[in-house]
Write a protein that holds these residues in place. Structure first.
Motif, PDB file in Angstrom:
ATOM      1  N   LEU A 149      86.113  68.158 -58.470  1.00 18.37           N
ATOM      2  CA  LEU A 149      85.003  67.400 -57.883  1.00 18.37           C
ATOM      3  C   LEU A 149      84.776  66.076 -58.618  1.00 18.37           C
ATOM      4  N   SER A 150      85.162  66.014 -59.883  1.00 19.28           N
ATOM      5  CA  SER A 150      84.991  64.769 -60.634  1.00 19.28           C
ATOM      6  C   SER A 150      85.907  63.652 -60.127  1.00 19.28           C
ATOM      7  N   TYR A 151      86.879  64.012 -59.288  1.00 18.61           N
ATOM      8  CA  TYR A 151      87.796  63.018 -58.722  1.00 18.61           C
ATOM      9  C   TYR A 151      87.428  62.645 -57.283  1.00 18.61           C
ATOM     10  N   ALA A 152      86.239  63.042 -56.841  1.00 16.87           N
ATOM     11  CA  ALA A 152      85.856  62.826 -55.441  1.00 16.87           C
ATOM     12  C   ALA A 152      85.761  61.350 -55.060  1.00 16.87           C
ATOM     13  N   ASP A 153      85.586  60.464 -56.038  1.00 18.09           N
ATOM     14  CA  ASP A 153      85.564  59.034 -55.740  1.00 18.09           C
ATOM     15  C   ASP A 153      86.964  58.440 -55.645  1.00 18.09           C
ATOM     16  N   ASP A 154      87.969  59.213 -56.051  1.00 19.38           N
ATOM     17  CA  ASP A 154      89.344  58.715 -56.089  1.00 19.38           C
ATOM     18  C   ASP A 154      90.207  59.256 -54.957  1.00 19.38           C
ATOM     19  N   MET A 155      89.834  60.396 -54.401  1.00 25.64           N
ATOM     20  CA  MET A 155      90.592  60.987 -53.303  1.00 25.64           C
ATOM     21  C   MET A 155      89.690  61.951 -52.539  1.00 25.64           C
ATOM     22  N   VAL A 156      90.125  62.333 -51.359  1.00 26.85           N
ATOM     23  CA  VAL A 156      89.376  63.293 -50.554  1.00 26.85           C
ATOM     24  C   VAL A 156      89.510  64.666 -51.214  1.00 26.85           C
ATOM     25  N   VAL A 157      88.380  65.245 -51.591  1.00 33.04           N
ATOM     26  CA  VAL A 157      88.369  66.548 -52.256  1.00 33.04           C
ATOM     27  C   VAL A 157      87.745  67.581 -51.329  1.00 33.04           C
ATOM     28  N   GLN A 158      88.491  68.657 -51.093  1.00 30.91           N
ATOM     29  CA  GLN A 158      88.029  69.745 -50.215  1.00 30.91           C
ATOM     30  C   GLN A 158      88.274  71.067 -50.942  1.00 30.91           C
ATOM     31  N   ILE A 159      87.203  71.777 -51.226  1.00 32.28           N
ATOM     32  CA  ILE A 159      87.279  73.017 -52.001  1.00 32.28           C
ATOM     33  C   ILE A 159      86.856  74.195 -51.137  1.00 32.28           C
ATOM     34  N   VAL A 160      87.689  75.220 -51.133  1.00 29.99           N
ATOM     35  CA  VAL A 160      87.422  76.412 -50.331  1.00 29.99           C
ATOM     36  C   VAL A 160      87.157  77.586 -51.273  1.00 29.99           C
ATOM     37  N   ARG A 161      86.074  78.310 -51.005  1.00 34.64           N
ATOM     38  CA  ARG A 161      85.780  79.545 -51.736  1.00 34.64           C
ATOM     39  C   ARG A 161      86.050  80.722 -50.797  1.00 34.64           C
ATOM     40  N   PRO A 162      87.300  81.203 -50.772  1.00 33.61           N
ATOM     41  CA  PRO A 162      87.640  82.258 -49.810  1.00 33.61           C
ATOM     42  C   PRO A 162      87.058  83.609 -50.189  1.00 33.61           C
ATOM     43  N   ALA A 163      86.778  84.376 -49.157  1.00 34.60           N
ATOM     44  CA  ALA A 163      86.487  85.795 -49.329  1.00 34.60           C
ATOM     45  C   ALA A 163      87.796  86.507 -49.662  1.00 34.60           C
ATOM     46  N   THR A 164      87.736  87.826 -49.767  1.00 32.59           N
ATOM     47  CA  THR A 164      88.961  88.600 -49.959  1.00 32.59           C
ATOM     48  C   THR A 164      89.811  88.492 -48.708  1.00 32.59           C
ATOM     49  N   VAL A 165      91.055  88.105 -48.891  1.00 31.57           N
ATOM     50  CA  VAL A 165      91.948  87.876 -47.756  1.00 31.57           C
ATOM     51  C   VAL A 165      92.629  89.191 -47.375  1.00 31.57           C
ATOM     52  N   CYS A 166      92.830  89.382 -46.082  1.00 29.01           N
ATOM     53  CA  CYS A 166      93.501  90.589 -45.603  1.00 29.01           C
ATOM     54  C   CYS A 166      94.491  90.222 -44.504  1.00 29.01           C
ATOM     55  N   GLY A 167      95.444  91.093 -44.271  1.00 28.85           N
ATOM     56  CA  GLY A 167      96.399  90.854 -43.198  1.00 28.85           C
ATOM     57  C   GLY A 167      97.821  90.723 -43.709  1.00 28.85           C
ATOM     58  N   LEU A 168      98.742  90.511 -42.781  1.00 25.75           N
ATOM     59  CA  LEU A 168     100.168  90.531 -43.081  1.00 25.75           C
ATOM     60  C   LEU A 168     100.689  89.206 -43.611  1.00 25.75           C
ATOM     61  N   SER A 169     101.593  89.317 -44.567  1.00 25.68           N
ATOM     62  CA  SER A 169     102.362  88.186 -45.074  1.00 25.68           C
ATOM     63  C   SER A 169     103.727  88.736 -45.468  1.00 25.68           C
ATOM     64  N   ASP A 170     104.766  87.917 -45.350  1.00 25.78           N
ATOM     65  CA  ASP A 170     106.083  88.366 -45.812  1.00 25.78           C
ATOM     66  C   ASP A 170     106.054  88.622 -47.319  1.00 25.78           C
ATOM     67  N   ARG A 171     105.223  87.872 -48.055  1.00 23.48           N
ATOM     68  CA  ARG A 171     104.960  88.188 -49.463  1.00 23.48           C
ATOM     69  C   ARG A 171     103.615  88.912 -49.476  1.00 23.48           C
ATOM     70  N   MET A 172     103.683  90.184 -49.143  1.00 23.72           N
ATOM     71  CA  MET A 172     102.487  90.980 -48.934  1.00 23.72           C
ATOM     72  C   MET A 172     101.766  91.257 -50.249  1.00 23.72           C
ATOM     73  N   ARG A 173     100.471  91.497 -50.149  1.00 22.19           N
ATOM     74  CA  ARG A 173      99.698  92.032 -51.260  1.00 22.19           C
ATOM     75  C   ARG A 173      99.072  93.340 -50.811  1.00 22.19           C
ATOM     76  N   LEU A 174      99.346  94.381 -51.579  1.00 21.60           N
ATOM     77  CA  LEU A 174      98.808  95.700 -51.268  1.00 21.60           C
ATOM     78  C   LEU A 174      97.790  96.147 -52.309  1.00 21.60           C
ATOM     79  N   ASP A 175      97.214  95.151 -53.016  1.00 21.11           N
ATOM     80  CA  ASP A 175      96.205  95.442 -54.031  1.00 21.11           C
ATOM     81  C   ASP A 175      94.861  94.817 -53.687  1.00 21.11           C
ATOM     82  N   VAL A 176      94.697  94.354 -52.460  1.00 17.44           N
ATOM     83  CA  VAL A 176      93.408  93.850 -51.990  1.00 17.44           C
ATOM     84  C   VAL A 176      92.843  94.855 -50.995  1.00 17.44           C
ATOM     85  N   SER A 177      91.530  94.923 -50.910  1.00 21.03           N
ATOM     86  CA  SER A 177      90.844  96.096 -50.344  1.00 21.03           C
ATOM     87  C   SER A 177      91.360  96.555 -48.983  1.00 21.03           C
ATOM     88  N   VAL A 178      91.343  95.691 -47.979  1.00 28.19           N
ATOM     89  CA  VAL A 178      91.722  96.120 -46.629  1.00 28.19           C
ATOM     90  C   VAL A 178      93.178  96.571 -46.603  1.00 28.19           C
TER      91      VAL A 178
END
Length: 312
Positions: A149-178
């Motif tokens: 955020l301290s660089y917001a005057d120098d470039m477009v800054v977009q920050i995402v605070r994701p919830a726990t992600v679920c669903g399929l990926s070829d690099r799957m994770r099987l250690d998240v709740s769903v």
């Protein structure tokens, strides 16, 4: 656009990168590949095996935007080696943001975490509440946010605070709740729920990856955004699973205090609309396992894999 994606071979990156390629972007994929590489071959994709801590090895020539996904993911992995976690998730982020500014990169999208709020009493947690992280993982995310955020005057800054992600990926994770509860039901016919009343916000992997693309397409949408659309207890999730595949639910005691709900109205007001739900993720995981395209691979469990292969 020419886009640099760090952590590109991870759970989210493996879904995001093909979407970016399909849209015609050129992608430089950076990853240390602790868990392997599941990205496709593509004429517009350059894959580089680089430790994100080695910022000097990352070439930003001509890069229009950075999507920074690389970090030591989740609380148990972050606590495994706190020094490594701070180096990867905080220090490397600071170095990358500084290099991006000096080399004229115009966009920086950062994947933080909805867990930076810590344990909250509020029914719905909004972006203006205080951050009170309780783990090394949460703390590094908070610090990295402040740095970017301290660089917001120098470039477009977009920050995402994701919830726990679920669903399929070829690099799957099987250690998240769903994903974890669904695989337990499939493989053993029994789901173990620790406590069960802890609430977790959730987001489908297609929605979180679509969100990064939405931000790329909307430079005017800046600042910090929660991203989670279903606040469910762990027991709620378990009951959703057994409604789709027969299994028993075993409830045991838990010492995990984390329980929080996030509110994503700010993101919806900015124009983003989620398309999928937790139920979709459960259905898709069951179908993938039944057709043989999803297996219970050791490298789909971050903590166990890191204990064996990364941290000695």
């Amino acid at each position: 656009m020419k886009i640099l994606v760090t952590g590109a071979c991870g759970y989210k990156g493996t879904v995001l990168v093909p979407k970016l390629l399909e849209l015609g972007h050129k992608v430089i994929a950076i990853d240390i590949m602790w868990f392997g590489n599941f990205l496709p071959d593509h004429r517009n994709l350059e894959i580089r095996k680089i430790d994100v801590r080695n910022t000097n090895e990352i070439d930003l020539s001509g890069v229009d935007a950075i999507i920074h996904l690389a970090s030591i993911a989740n609380d148990p992995c972050g606590d495994l080696d706190p020094k490594l976690t701070w180096e990867v998730s905080a220090l490397a982020t600071m170095q990358l943001a500084d290099k991006a500014k000096r080399e004229g990169v115009k966009r920086f999208i950062y994947a933080s975490s909805g867990s930076v709020y810590g344990v909250k009493d509020e029914d719905l947690v909004t972006e203006d509440l205080s951050l009170e992280p309780i783990s090394e993982y949460n703390k590094t995310k908070m610090v990295a946010e402040r740095v970017i955020l301290s660089y917001a005057d120098d470039m477009v800054v977009q920050i995402v605070r994701p919830a726990t992600v679920c669903g399929l990926s070829d690099r799957m994770r099987l250690d998240v709740s769903v994903n974890m509860l669904t695989m337990q039901a499939i493989i053993s016919g029994e789901i173990t729920v620790f406590g069960g009343q802890q609430t977790r916000p959730n987001i489908h992997i297609d929605d979180i990856t679509d969100l990064y693309i939405f931000l790329l397409n909307n430079a005017e949408v800046t600042g910090v955004f929660n991203a989670g659309f279903e606040n469910l207890t762990i027991l709620d999730i378990a009951e959703m699973v057994v409604s789709k595949i027969p299994a028993k639910i075993k409830i045991t005691e838990s010492n995990d205090p984390r329980s929080y709900r996030i509110n994503s109205d700010k993101l919806i007001e900015a124009g983003f609309k989620p398309k999928k739900k937790v139920g979709d993720a459960i259905t898709e995981i069951i179908a993938a396992y039944q057709r043989g395209t999803l297996k219970n691979e050791p490298h789909f469990h971050n903590l166990k894999w890191m204990q064996q292969k990364v941290v000695v």
